[in-house]
Design a protein around this motif. Structure first.
Motif, PDB file in Angstrom:
ATOM      1  N   ALA A 166       0.824  -1.225   0.000  1.00 37.68           N
ATOM      2  CA  ALA A 166       0.000   0.000   0.000  1.00 37.68           C
ATOM      3  C   ALA A 166       0.849   1.263   0.000  1.00 37.68           C
ATOM      4  O   ALA A 166       0.419   2.312  -0.492  1.00 37.68           O
ATOM      5  N   ASP A 167       2.073   1.160   0.510  1.00 36.83           N
ATOM      6  CA  ASP A 167       2.954   2.348   0.482  1.00 36.83           C
ATOM      7  C   ASP A 167       3.696   2.449  -0.856  1.00 36.83           C
ATOM      8  O   ASP A 167       4.284   3.495  -1.158  1.00 36.83           O
ATOM      9  N   THR A 168       3.661   1.385  -1.630  1.00 37.77           N
ATOM     10  CA  THR A 168       4.419   1.386  -2.895  1.00 37.77           C
ATOM     11  C   THR A 168       3.564   1.861  -4.063  1.00 37.77           C
ATOM     12  O   THR A 168       4.038   2.564  -4.950  1.00 37.77           O
ATOM     13  N   TYR A 169       2.290   1.446  -4.054  1.00 40.86           N
ATOM     14  CA  TYR A 169       1.419   1.764  -5.188  1.00 40.86           C
ATOM     15  C   TYR A 169       0.251   2.631  -4.717  1.00 40.86           C
ATOM     16  O   TYR A 169      -0.354   2.357  -3.690  1.00 40.86           O
ATOM     17  N   THR A 170      -0.087   3.663  -5.518  1.00 42.02           N
ATOM     18  CA  THR A 170      -1.191   4.551  -5.146  1.00 42.02           C
ATOM     19  C   THR A 170      -2.481   4.140  -5.854  1.00 42.02           C
ATOM     20  O   THR A 170      -3.495   3.869  -5.227  1.00 42.02           O
ATOM     21  N   LYS A 171      -2.400   4.061  -7.206  1.00 44.14           N
ATOM     22  CA  LYS A 171      -3.612   3.676  -7.944  1.00 44.14           C
ATOM     23  C   LYS A 171      -3.446   2.260  -8.466  1.00 44.14           C
ATOM     24  O   LYS A 171      -2.506   1.978  -9.222  1.00 44.14           O
ATOM     25  N   ILE A 172      -4.337   1.391  -8.035  1.00 44.29           N
ATOM     26  CA  ILE A 172      -4.261  -0.006  -8.456  1.00 44.29           C
ATOM     27  C   ILE A 172      -5.560  -0.426  -9.129  1.00 44.29           C
ATOM     28  O   ILE A 172      -6.625   0.153  -8.849  1.00 44.29           O
ATOM     29  N   LEU A 173      -5.452  -1.412 -10.007  1.00 43.75           N
ATOM     30  CA  LEU A 173      -6.641  -2.084 -10.506  1.00 43.75           C
ATOM     31  C   LEU A 173      -6.843  -3.302  -9.614  1.00 43.75           C
ATOM     32  O   LEU A 173      -5.974  -4.167  -9.541  1.00 43.75           O
ATOM     33  N   VAL A 174      -7.975  -3.332  -8.935  1.00 43.37           N
ATOM     34  CA  VAL A 174      -8.307  -4.441  -8.031  1.00 43.37           C
ATOM     35  C   VAL A 174      -9.118  -5.452  -8.828  1.00 43.37           C
ATOM     36  O   VAL A 174     -10.115  -5.081  -9.472  1.00 43.37           O
ATOM     37  N   VAL A 175      -8.700  -6.717  -8.813  1.00 47.96           N
ATOM     38  CA  VAL A 175      -9.371  -7.743  -9.628  1.00 47.96           C
ATOM     39  C   VAL A 175      -9.916  -8.841  -8.715  1.00 47.96           C
ATOM     40  O   VAL A 175      -9.232  -9.280  -7.784  1.00 47.96           O
ATOM     41  N   GLY A 176     -11.167  -9.261  -8.998  1.00 47.24           N
ATOM     42  CA  GLY A 176     -11.724 -10.443  -8.343  1.00 47.24           C
ATOM     43  C   GLY A 176     -12.733 -10.157  -7.255  1.00 47.24           C
ATOM     44  O   GLY A 176     -12.928  -9.005  -6.854  1.00 47.24           O
ATOM     45  N   GLY A 177     -13.359 -11.265  -6.822  1.00 48.26           N
ATOM     46  CA  GLY A 177     -14.318 -11.184  -5.716  1.00 48.26           C
ATOM     47  C   GLY A 177     -15.715 -10.810  -6.183  1.00 48.26           C
ATOM     48  O   GLY A 177     -15.958 -10.505  -7.344  1.00 48.26           O
ATOM     49  N   ASP A 178     -16.634 -10.830  -5.212  1.00 49.20           N
ATOM     50  CA  ASP A 178     -18.034 -10.463  -5.488  1.00 49.20           C
ATOM     51  C   ASP A 178     -18.180  -8.940  -5.512  1.00 49.20           C
ATOM     52  O   ASP A 178     -17.657  -8.258  -4.625  1.00 49.20           O
ATOM     53  N   GLY A 179     -18.913  -8.442  -6.546  1.00 51.97           N
ATOM     54  CA  GLY A 179     -19.187  -7.004  -6.590  1.00 51.97           C
ATOM     55  C   GLY A 179     -17.908  -6.192  -6.465  1.00 51.97           C
ATOM     56  O   GLY A 179     -16.930  -6.450  -7.149  1.00 51.97           O
ATOM     57  N   ASP A 180     -17.924  -5.230  -5.541  1.00 50.98           N
ATOM     58  CA  ASP A 180     -16.680  -4.448  -5.328  1.00 50.98           C
ATOM     59  C   ASP A 180     -16.141  -4.687  -3.910  1.00 50.98           C
ATOM     60  O   ASP A 180     -15.474  -3.825  -3.323  1.00 50.98           O
ATOM     61  N   THR A 181     -16.443  -5.892  -3.379  1.00 47.89           N
ATOM     62  CA  THR A 181     -15.973  -6.226  -2.023  1.00 47.89           C
ATOM     63  C   THR A 181     -14.457  -6.118  -1.908  1.00 47.89           C
ATOM     64  O   THR A 181     -13.929  -5.624  -0.905  1.00 47.89           O
ATOM     65  N   CYS A 182     -13.756  -6.561  -2.932  1.00 47.87           N
ATOM     66  CA  CYS A 182     -12.285  -6.509  -2.848  1.00 47.87           C
ATOM     67  C   CYS A 182     -11.762  -5.076  -2.876  1.00 47.87           C
ATOM     68  O   CYS A 182     -10.654  -4.815  -2.415  1.00 47.87           O
ATOM     69  N   ARG A 183     -12.561  -4.146  -3.392  1.00 47.20           N
ATOM     70  CA  ARG A 183     -12.155  -2.731  -3.302  1.00 47.20           C
ATOM     71  C   ARG A 183     -12.114  -2.320  -1.828  1.00 47.20           C
ATOM     72  O   ARG A 183     -11.199  -1.657  -1.367  1.00 47.20           O
ATOM     73  N   SER A 184     -13.135  -2.767  -1.069  1.00 49.57           N
ATOM     74  CA  SER A 184     -13.169  -2.454   0.373  1.00 49.57           C
ATOM     75  C   SER A 184     -11.972  -3.080   1.083  1.00 49.57           C
ATOM     76  O   SER A 184     -11.374  -2.479   1.970  1.00 49.57           O
ATOM     77  N   VAL A 185     -11.608  -4.302   0.671  1.00 52.52           N
ATOM     78  CA  VAL A 185     -10.445  -4.955   1.283  1.00 52.52           C
ATOM     79  C   VAL A 185      -9.185  -4.131   0.993  1.00 52.52           C
ATOM     80  O   VAL A 185      -8.413  -3.811   1.890  1.00 52.52           O
ATOM     81  N   ALA A 186      -9.026  -3.746  -0.273  1.00 51.74           N
ATOM     82  CA  ALA A 186      -7.828  -2.977  -0.671  1.00 51.74           C
ATOM     83  C   ALA A 186      -7.769  -1.651   0.081  1.00 51.74           C
ATOM     84  O   ALA A 186      -6.707  -1.237   0.565  1.00 51.74           O
ATOM     85  N   GLU A 187      -8.910  -1.001   0.229  1.00 49.92           N
ATOM     86  CA  GLU A 187      -8.933   0.277   0.966  1.00 49.92           C
ATOM     87  C   GLU A 187      -8.625   0.055   2.445  1.00 49.92           C
ATOM     88  O   GLU A 187      -7.948   0.878   3.077  1.00 49.92           O
ATOM     89  N   SER A 188      -9.063  -1.094   2.976  1.00 48.38           N
ATOM     90  CA  SER A 188      -8.750  -1.389   4.390  1.00 48.38           C
ATOM     91  C   SER A 188      -7.249  -1.620   4.573  1.00 48.38           C
ATOM     92  O   SER A 188      -6.723  -1.474   5.680  1.00 48.38           O
ATOM     93  N   TYR A 189      -6.563  -1.975   3.491  1.00 47.19           N
ATOM     94  CA  TYR A 189      -5.100  -2.175   3.562  1.00 47.19           C
ATOM     95  C   TYR A 189      -4.349  -0.851   3.411  1.00 47.19           C
ATOM     96  O   TYR A 189      -3.140  -0.800   3.582  1.00 47.19           O
ATOM     97  N   GLY A 190      -5.087   0.209   2.970  1.00 43.98           N
ATOM     98  CA  GLY A 190      -4.444   1.517   2.847  1.00 43.98           C
ATOM     99  C   GLY A 190      -4.167   1.975   1.427  1.00 43.98           C
ATOM    100  O   GLY A 190      -3.565   3.036   1.223  1.00 43.98           O
ATOM    101  N   PHE A 191      -4.605   1.245   0.425  1.00 46.73           N
ATOM    102  CA  PHE A 191      -4.411   1.701  -0.962  1.00 46.73           C
ATOM    103  C   PHE A 191      -5.298   2.931  -1.196  1.00 46.73           C
ATOM    104  O   PHE A 191      -6.489   2.923  -0.861  1.00 46.73           O
ATOM    105  N   ALA A 192      -4.714   3.968  -1.799  1.00 46.38           N
ATOM    106  CA  ALA A 192      -5.404   5.269  -1.860  1.00 46.38           C
ATOM    107  C   ALA A 192      -6.423   5.351  -2.984  1.00 46.38           C
ATOM    108  O   ALA A 192      -7.468   5.984  -2.861  1.00 46.38           O
TER     109      ALA A 192
END
Ligand code: G3P
Ligand code: MG
Length: 357
Positions: free
Chosen positions: A110-136
């Motif tokens: 999360a400190d290395t990459y700012t904008k990521i393409l999040v792939v996989g999971g139901d709906g946009d649940t993995c977006r919430s996971v990525a944001e919980s990790y600190g991806f901006a």
């Protein structure tokens, strides 16, 4: 220091554990000397259903203060949500401090990459996971399709999902692609991922000269197969990666460059060992490194290979991917093959008793 003794075992025999299981164990052994790493799919659960033997095995370890962690190539939810679901399914309180799923180590990126393409999971649940990790800045293919449905005219997103889950794409450049879980629409993801990977300087809607890959892609597991309620093992994230690699190479005439974590890779086991040592210290006050770890899995290619390479004692169960008669490649041969996770725990306890003599 708590010791597992014959009397403790006999006390358990009245609660469904057969006393014969303990006839063989006449010695004492120290519950601080060993610990377990359990795979989930095919070992503790099939799909959403927990094995009775899993509940019995985990409760036995809890009652005898033997530490254990869960080490799964699964994912797609936050650790807190998955642990809450597992606690309900298995009938005991499981802590996030004893839980590692495929994408947990992505936190470190999360400190290395700012904008990521999040792939996989139901709906946009993995977006919430990525944001919980600190991806901006976390984009998903649903955002790309909402912005331009012609990106993949065969997409399966419903109008409701496009209206409620999609977000406007920021103007920022993409830094990386992270595959958190198995995609639900492989065709759409192959198209969007390839567009992002071959975009000039990470600007979606552009293309590099001769389709050079301009950023990294990370896969959170390598599983070609996994076990759910179906009679036969199902294709996992490793199958998606194989599909993407073939299309990418046919399109760009270049091999896809990627980083794959999860079992069986050593990085994941190093991470798991650190988590296990921290957990046993905080839960039971056991200091230092645990002497022996028993890795219980259903997939020789991931659980057993990784446990062997890392020097753990690997135990293969017959309740998941592996079936008697399957060819097990060298390097993925377990120390023992047993019926189920309860038998795996008994095998380990017997091994501990033997190691004391
Ligand atoms: O998607 C989950 C699957 O790939 C394997 O999960 O728990 O057997 O490592 P697990
Ligand atoms: Mg498994």
């Amino acid at each position: 220091m708590f010791s597992l003794t014959f009397s403790t075992a006999r006390a358990w025999s009245g609660r469904g554990l057969q006393s014969r299981q303990f006839q063989r164990f006449s010695s004492r052994f120290n519950s601080a000397d060993f610990a377990f790493a359990f795979d989930i799919d095919g070992v503790l659960l099939r799909g959403s259903k927990a094995f009775d033997e899993a509940k019995k095995a985990l409760q036995f370890l809890e009652n005898n203060k033997v530490p254990w962690i869960l080490l799964t190539n699964g994912g797609g939810k936050t650790e807190a949500k998955r642990v809450s679901d597992l606690s309900s399914s298995l009938g005991l309180d499981i802590s996030t401090s004893q839980f590692i799923q495929s994408h947990t180590p992505f936190r470190r990126l999360a400190d290395t990459y700012t904008k990521i393409l999040v792939v996989g999971g139901d709906g946009d649940t993995c977006r919430s996971v990525a944001e919980s990790y600190g991806f901006a800045d976390c984009a998903m293919s649903i955002d790309v399709i909402a912005a331009d449905p012609h990106t993949w005219p065969f997409h399966r997103y419903t109008p409701d999902a496009l209206a409620n889950l999609a977000r406007p794409l920021s103007a920022s450049k993409f830094d990386a692609v992270l595959v958190f879980n198995d995609p639900r629409d492989w065709g759409c993801e192959v198209q969007v991922v390839t567009d992002v990977l071959t975009s000039r300087d990470g600007v979606l809607g552009t293309k590099t000269d001769d389709l050079v890959q301009t950023m990294p892609i990370y896969f959170s597991n390598n599983d070609l197969l996994w076990a759910n309620e179906h009679k036969f093992a199902r294709f996992g994230q490793g199958a998606f990666r194989s599909s993407l690699e073939k299309v990418f190479e046919d399109y760009t005439a270049r091999k896809l460059r990627s980083v794959i974590i999860g079992k069986p890779f050593i990085f994941t086991y190093e991470y798991a060992h650190k988590v296990l040592d921290e957990f046993r210290a905080s839960r039971y006050g056991y200091a230092g490194h645990v002497k022996r770890v028993y890795m219980v899995g259903d997939n020789p290619a991931s659980d057993i290979r990784g446990g062997n390479d890392y020097g753990w004692h690997s135990i293969l169960v017959r309740t998941g991917v592996y079936k008697d008669g399957d060819v097990i490649p060298q390097g993925s041969v377990p120390k023992a093959i047993v019926e189920n996770v309860y038998e795996a725990v008994m095998h380990a306890v017997e091994n501990e008793a033997a190691s004391r003599h």
